[in-house]
Design a protein around this motif. Structure first.
Motif, PDB file in Angstrom:
ATOM      1  N   TYR A  72      37.418 -28.578  46.621  1.00 25.88           N
ATOM      2  CA  TYR A  72      37.200 -27.154  46.865  1.00 25.88           C
ATOM      3  C   TYR A  72      37.320 -26.795  48.342  1.00 25.88           C
ATOM      4  O   TYR A  72      38.097 -25.926  48.713  1.00 25.88           O
ATOM      5  CB  TYR A  72      35.832 -26.730  46.328  1.00 25.88           C
ATOM      6  N   PHE A  86      40.985 -26.181  47.420  1.00 25.78           N
ATOM      7  CA  PHE A  86      41.317 -25.108  46.493  1.00 25.78           C
ATOM      8  C   PHE A  86      40.827 -23.755  46.984  1.00 25.78           C
ATOM      9  O   PHE A  86      41.578 -22.765  46.992  1.00 25.78           O
ATOM     10  CB  PHE A  86      40.707 -25.418  45.124  1.00 25.78           C
ATOM     11  N   LEU A 284      47.086 -23.930  41.809  1.00 27.19           N
ATOM     12  CA  LEU A 284      46.197 -24.457  42.848  1.00 27.19           C
ATOM     13  C   LEU A 284      45.186 -25.431  42.260  1.00 27.19           C
ATOM     14  O   LEU A 284      44.855 -26.451  42.874  1.00 27.19           O
ATOM     15  CB  LEU A 284      45.480 -23.314  43.558  1.00 27.19           C
ATOM     16  N   ALA A 285      44.684 -25.119  41.062  1.00 25.92           N
ATOM     17  CA  ALA A 285      43.745 -26.029  40.413  1.00 25.92           C
ATOM     18  C   ALA A 285      44.411 -27.374  40.146  1.00 25.92           C
ATOM     19  O   ALA A 285      43.807 -28.436  40.355  1.00 25.92           O
ATOM     20  CB  ALA A 285      43.234 -25.410  39.113  1.00 25.92           C
ATOM     21  N   TRP A 288      44.884 -29.384  43.441  1.00 23.54           N
ATOM     22  CA  TRP A 288      43.667 -29.993  43.969  1.00 23.54           C
ATOM     23  C   TRP A 288      42.912 -30.797  42.913  1.00 23.54           C
ATOM     24  O   TRP A 288      41.762 -31.171  43.116  1.00 23.54           O
ATOM     25  CB  TRP A 288      42.772 -28.927  44.592  1.00 23.54           C
TER      26      TRP A 288
END
Length: 304
Positions: A72, A86, A284-285, A288
């Motif tokens: 994160y 993220f 993006l998830a 990461w």
């Protein structure tokens, strides 16, 4: 990976951006600054949002973060003056869509909301669970992700922990100050007492990294956080750590903005919707290594 600068980075770039904005005509306000998010920023939806919110274009919005949550937001190990993760990417994508820059102030987890409430930062994009109690501290939340908690334990789960339940009786649970899990763990105490067992002891720390170190050092038996975060710590210490259980909590992760700043809040919500509609949040998830299925509709939680 594209890490980002801290608030302490040189102000020249921000000054230049503000100077350009000051020289920009109203018709030019919808033009987005070049960035890695140029495809998003150049979209018709984002151009419309910049037209609708011209006062944000060319500004810098300070993000209060606690940079100790792998996946994160963390400090770039190759450059201690930069952040990566993220939430960093998500916040900067929203900024690119709306035409503003992002800088950062790093604080302890329990100081995230007070930092925004006191005017030292403009928003929070830092894996923060949106709750009524936290909103009462002076922020509105815009949700963006569902919450699945993991329970981090020593390798092999020697204490037989099965969740946030009586399996914690007599054990020490390491948690960040201000975590929603603190009252959940404390609420187990009456059941422990009824069973003739000692209540769980909560050991509070300033960061997730400190909580994990407590387990590694044998000073704590468990730690709860987002399952993606728990899995990241296990990947870093595969010989020493395990996951005991996954618990779905009745919360969502949200972006926090100062109560009363409705224009900014509504602009962020609209930009977040564009980010989700384009599939960028899912991308993006995956980038990461987070759960790409946890996307939550951007809804507002406000007690103001």
């Amino acid at each position: 990976m594209t890490p980002s600068r801290r608030a302490a980075a040189p102000a020249a770039a921000a000054t230049l951006l503000l100077a350009l904005a000051a020289c920009t005509s109203t018709s030019d306000a919808a033009e987005a600054p070049a960035s890695q998010w140029s495809d998003l920023a150049d979209s018709a939806a984002c151009a419309d949002l910049r037209e609708a919110h011209p006062d944000l274009v060319g500004t810098t919005q300070t993000n209060a973060i606690n940079p100790h949550t792998p996946g994160y937001e963390v400090i770039d190990p190759e450059n201690p003056d930069r952040f990566m993760g993220f939430d960093i990417d998500l916040g900067e994508a929203i900024g690119a869509c709306l035409g503003f820059d992002v800088d950062y102030v790093a604080v302890g987890f329990s100081e995230l909301i007070p930092t925004v409430a006191s005017g030292q930062a403009d928003w929070i994009v830092s894996n923060l669970y949106a709750t009524q109690e936290r909103a009462a501290g002076g922020v509105d939340f815009i949700s963006y992700s569902k919450v699945f908690d993991g329970v981090l334990v020593a390798k092999g789960n020697p204490e037989g922990i099965t969740g946030i339940d009586t399996s914690l009786c007599g054990l020490t649970v390491a948690l960040n100050k201000g975590y929603v899990e603190v009252p959940l763990v404390e609420a187990v105490a009456p059941d422990c007492t009824a069973a003739g067992l000692a209540a769980p002891e909560v050991a509070l720390f300033d960061s997730s990294a400190d909580c994990v170190q407590a387990i590694l050092a044998g000073r704590a038996d468990a730690y709860m956080n987002d399952i993606n975060t728990v899995n990241r710590f296990i990947a870093e210490h595969p010989d020493d750590l395990d996951s005991a259980e996954t618990v779905m909590l009745d919360y969502e992760i949200g972006i926090g903005v100062l109560q009363g700043e409705h224009e900014f809040r509504d602009a962020v919500q609209a930009a977040l919707t564009v980010v989700q509609d384009t599939g960028l949040q899912t991308e993006l998830a995956e980038k990461w290594e987070l759960d790409a299925n946890a996307v939550a509709e951007p809804t507002v939680l406000s007690v103001g």
